[in-house]
Design an enzyme around this catalytic site. Structure first.
Site, short mmCIF file in Angstrom:
data_model
loop_
_atom_site.label_atom_id
_atom_site.label_comp_id
_atom_site.label_asym_id
_atom_site.label_seq_id
_atom_site.Cartn_x
_atom_site.Cartn_y
_atom_site.Cartn_z
N ASP A 141 0.86 -1.07 0.02
CA ASP A 141 -0.01 0.00 0.10
C ASP A 141 0.99 1.16 0.13
O ASP A 141 1.97 1.27 0.91
CB ASP A 141 -0.90 -0.02 1.36
CG ASP A 141 -1.85 -1.13 1.35
OD1 ASP A 141 -2.12 -1.60 0.36
OD2 ASP A 141 -2.31 -1.58 2.23
N GLU A 203 -9.13 -0.19 -4.68
CA GLU A 203 -8.35 0.20 -3.61
C GLU A 203 -7.28 1.08 -4.49
O GLU A 203 -6.54 0.54 -5.15
CB GLU A 203 -7.81 -0.46 -2.57
CG GLU A 203 -8.58 -1.23 -1.77
CD GLU A 203 -7.93 -2.36 -0.86
OE1 GLU A 203 -6.97 -2.22 -0.65
OE2 GLU A 203 -8.99 -2.98 0.11
N HIS A 206 -3.55 0.25 -3.43
CA HIS A 206 -3.10 -1.16 -3.11
C HIS A 206 -2.48 -1.98 -4.25
O HIS A 206 -3.32 -1.80 -5.24
CB HIS A 206 -4.00 -2.23 -2.66
CG HIS A 206 -3.67 -3.58 -2.40
ND1 HIS A 206 -3.86 -4.08 -1.07
CD2 HIS A 206 -3.62 -4.46 -3.22
CE1 HIS A 206 -3.51 -5.53 -1.36
NE2 HIS A 206 -3.34 -5.59 -2.53
#
Length: 236
Positions: A141, A203, A206
């Site tokens: 991340d 996301e 990510h």
């Protein structure tokens, strides 16, 4: 079960290695350590060697486009125990933020909150066939830091449980500020995918390569030539 968890894993045995933090920006202390997560005395900044090599390539690509910008690593390797802690922590925080009384929640309402939590968090499975992506050392991340050392605004923070976490949330906005958010997200995606990693479909922060989610996304694009994952759960 999330569909990517059905992908077979053919572990390649590549080692988990420490990230050379002098190359990147990081948040100190680590975000999950601030929440009380216990890494059992170890650093959270580890990746598989091949993944680390590609993240270094991604930063080099970024600096070709924006000299003196850097990647800021938010999180990398995550033991399943930490995954479990953060899932439980997020559930408790969500209950508190919604001003709910945990003791009075119905089973239906409790299940809905868990469903919301698992929109962001992978299931903390200890089953070697279904490891959380971060527990394989294959997922990272991250976000961007500009030449002044400031966070580049992506329009929402990492781990936010809302539709704004969707990578394309601002894509069709007429607001020039929100268009800038989208541009920044696309820049991050461009440098990471140029290095071979794939972004999580839900996301913006990510990215991974070699894990079950990566293999599943590849197989969705090319169903005639399915591939397995080659990174499974690893214990530091």
């Amino acid at each position: 079960m999330k569909p990517y968890r059905q992908i077979p894993i053919q572990e390649c045995g590549e080692p988990l290695v420490a990230i050379p933090l002098e190359l990147f920006a990081i948040e100190t202390p680590h975000p999950y350590l601030k929440c009380g997560a216990d890494y059992n005395g170890s650093s959270p900044y580890y990746l598989r060697q091949g993944v680390l090599d590609r993240v270094i390539q991604a930063q080099a690509r970024l600096q070709q486009l924006h000299p003196d910008w850097r990647l800021q690593i938010f999180d990398a390797y995550r033991p399943v125990e930490v995954q479990q802690y953060m899932v439980d922590y997020t559930f408790r925080q969500t209950v508190a933020q919604r001003k709910l009384d945990l003791a009075r929640l119905s089973d239906v309402h409790t299940a809905q909150i868990w469903q919301d939590v698992y929109q962001i968090w992978a299931i903390p499975s200890f089953d070697l066939l279904t490891p959380p992506p971060h527990s394989t050392g294959a997922a990272i991340d991250l976000t961007l830091i500009d030449e002044r050392g400031n966070l580049v605004n992506m329009g929402s923070p990492i781990d936010e449980m809302s539709d704004r976490s969707q990578p394309g949330y601002f894509a069709n906005s007429d607001d020039p500020v929100e268009q800038e958010y989208h541009h920044n997200r696309q820049l991050l995606d461009r440098v990471m995918t140029a290095a071979g990693l794939i972004r999580h479909p839900h996301e913006w922060w990510h990215f991974s390569i070699g894990d079950q989610l990566w293999a599943w996304l590849n197989n969705q694009s090319d169903p005639q030539h399915p591939i397995p994952a080659y990174y499974g759960r690893i214990v530091l």
